[in-house]
Design a protein around this motif. Structure first.
Motif, PDB file in Angstrom:
ATOM      1  N   SER A   9     -11.789   4.401  -1.343  1.00 23.43           N
ATOM      2  CA  SER A   9     -12.358   5.382  -1.848  1.00 23.43           C
ATOM      3  C   SER A   9     -12.846   6.446  -1.014  1.00 23.43           C
ATOM      4  O   SER A   9     -12.791   7.751  -0.796  1.00 23.43           O
ATOM      5  CB  SER A   9     -13.446   5.095  -2.964  1.00 23.43           C
ATOM      6  N   LEU A  50     -10.269   8.149   0.840  1.00 21.60           N
ATOM      7  CA  LEU A  50      -9.578   9.447  -0.074  1.00 21.60           C
ATOM      8  C   LEU A  50     -10.460  10.484  -0.096  1.00 21.60           C
ATOM      9  O   LEU A  50      -9.789  11.625  -0.063  1.00 21.60           O
ATOM     10  CB  LEU A  50      -9.331   8.720  -1.451  1.00 21.60           C
ATOM     11  N   VAL A  51     -11.915  10.347  -0.316  1.00 22.94           N
ATOM     12  CA  VAL A  51     -12.656  11.490  -0.341  1.00 22.94           C
ATOM     13  C   VAL A  51     -12.744  12.260   0.866  1.00 22.94           C
ATOM     14  O   VAL A  51     -12.634  13.429   0.895  1.00 22.94           O
ATOM     15  CB  VAL A  51     -14.204  11.005  -0.575  1.00 22.94           C
ATOM     16  N   SER A  70      -8.056  13.095  -3.596  1.00 23.13           N
ATOM     17  CA  SER A  70      -8.497  12.825  -5.007  1.00 23.13           C
ATOM     18  C   SER A  70      -7.303  12.813  -5.749  1.00 23.13           C
ATOM     19  O   SER A  70      -7.019  11.965  -6.782  1.00 23.13           O
ATOM     20  CB  SER A  70      -9.739  13.548  -5.325  1.00 23.13           C
ATOM     21  N   ASP A  72      -5.186  10.015  -8.388  1.00 26.61           N
ATOM     22  CA  ASP A  72      -4.796  10.205  -9.692  1.00 26.61           C
ATOM     23  C   ASP A  72      -3.307  10.431 -10.033  1.00 26.61           C
ATOM     24  O   ASP A  72      -3.040   9.820 -10.990  1.00 26.61           O
ATOM     25  CB  ASP A  72      -5.584  11.841 -10.248  1.00 26.61           C
ATOM     26  N   ILE A  90     -12.449   6.979  -6.901  1.00 27.73           N
ATOM     27  CA  ILE A  90     -13.063   8.215  -6.471  1.00 27.73           C
ATOM     28  C   ILE A  90     -14.530   7.994  -6.287  1.00 27.73           C
ATOM     29  O   ILE A  90     -15.398   8.460  -5.535  1.00 27.73           O
ATOM     30  CB  ILE A  90     -12.679   9.515  -7.088  1.00 27.73           C
ATOM     31  N   ILE A  93     -17.442   9.061  -3.642  1.00 32.68           N
ATOM     32  CA  ILE A  93     -18.303  10.446  -3.839  1.00 32.68           C
ATOM     33  C   ILE A  93     -19.652   9.909  -3.723  1.00 32.68           C
ATOM     34  O   ILE A  93     -20.458  10.505  -3.199  1.00 32.68           O
ATOM     35  CB  ILE A  93     -17.823  10.952  -5.109  1.00 32.68           C
TER      36      ILE A  93
END
Length: 288
Positions: A34, A37-38, A43, A47, A207, A211
């Protein structure tokens, strides 16, 4: 006052032991990924691939091969197709991802609705961590361990690639190789998370921890620690809470993760209001 025996009662059941191990393994690998990805701004890619695995799962079931093979192949195809279309036409990447993943997800739903089987495949959509078998648990643990090990071994290279791809190319890193390596690892991570939360909620597992940590941390290493900690807390507490209130485990885990994000947001806003804003704030958000 709650007794310790009452709190530990669920661990007397074999299915709860498998569920807890699966949930924690999924939480760890998703929370590590995560952060990347951030920081990479992928993000929507998470998905897209999470929804695109559905047709592969259904086709794998029809072909009588392991569902993990179909899910990984379908997710990887989505990632490669997105990159190919982006490089050969004027359409922007976010638009391409929207087209590819929505088309593949729709195709998967069509196939899903036409499959006549005694085995209910809805757990692929919504997860069924309380129903995982020993084989499925070992599969999740193996994938999670492989992805985590690769990320840790290539941590510095992946960190530079995510923060500054141009600098990574200048110093001689194979940028394209790392690009597709991350996509392959993302597909594997999604496959590992399918048993816990399913296709629909896997993006939240990928995600939300990153975050949450991004709001509280200024270095990537600290961000990884906070991300993993919050995700494991959500996984463990969500599994126990779902047992006691007789609710779906995957959604319960995601709801607790959302609650932790709101808590982190409140802390972030309090910090922001307690100090004067300067032009350097944005530059100091996350450092190498």
């Amino acid at each position: 006052m709650l007794s310790l025996d009452w709190l530990l009662e669920p661990m007397g059941f074999a299915f709860m032991q498998r569920a807890l191990l699966t949930a924690v393994a999924t939480a760890i690998v998703c929370s590590i990924f995560s952060c990347f990805l951030v920081l990479k701004g992928w993000s929507l890619m998470g998905d897209a691939i999470s929804h695109a695995v559905l047709p592969g799962v259904v086709l794998a079931y029809l072909a009588g091969i392991p569902l993990v093979v179909g899910a990984f192949s379908s997710g990887l195809f989505c990632a490669v197709a997105t990159g190919f279309i982006k490089e050969h036409c004027r359409v922007k990447e976010d638009s391409v991802m929207g087209i590819v993943f929505s088309g593949m997800f729709a195709a998967g739903l069509v196939l899903f609705s036409r499959v006549n089987t005694e085995q209910h495949l809805s757990h692929i959509l919504f997860g069924n961590v309380l129903g995982v078998t020993d084989a499925e648990m070992l599969q999740t643990l193996f994938i999670a361990a492989v992805v985590t090990l690769i990320i840790l071994l290539k941590f510095k290279d992946l960190m530079l690639f995510c923060f500054d791809p141009i600098q990574a190319k200048v110093v001689g890193l194979p940028v394209r190789f790392y690009h597709y390596t991350l996509l392959c690892l993302l597909s594997l991570t999604i496959v590992a998370a399918l048993q816990a939360v399913g296709v629909v909620l896997v993006v939240a597992m990928l995600i939300t921890p990153g975050i949450t940590a991004f709001l509280l941390c200024k270095t990537l290493k600290t961000m990884l620690v906070v991300s993993v900690t919050s995700s494991v807390i959500a996984a463990v507490s969500g599994t126990f809470v779902s047992f006691y209130i007789d609710a779906a485990t995957g959604p319960t885990i995601v709801v607790i993760q959302a609650g932790l994000f709101l808590l982190a947001l409140a802390v972030h806003l309090l910090r922001k209001s307690a100090k004067p804003h300067t032009g350097l704030d944005a530059a100091n958000e996350v450092k190498l």
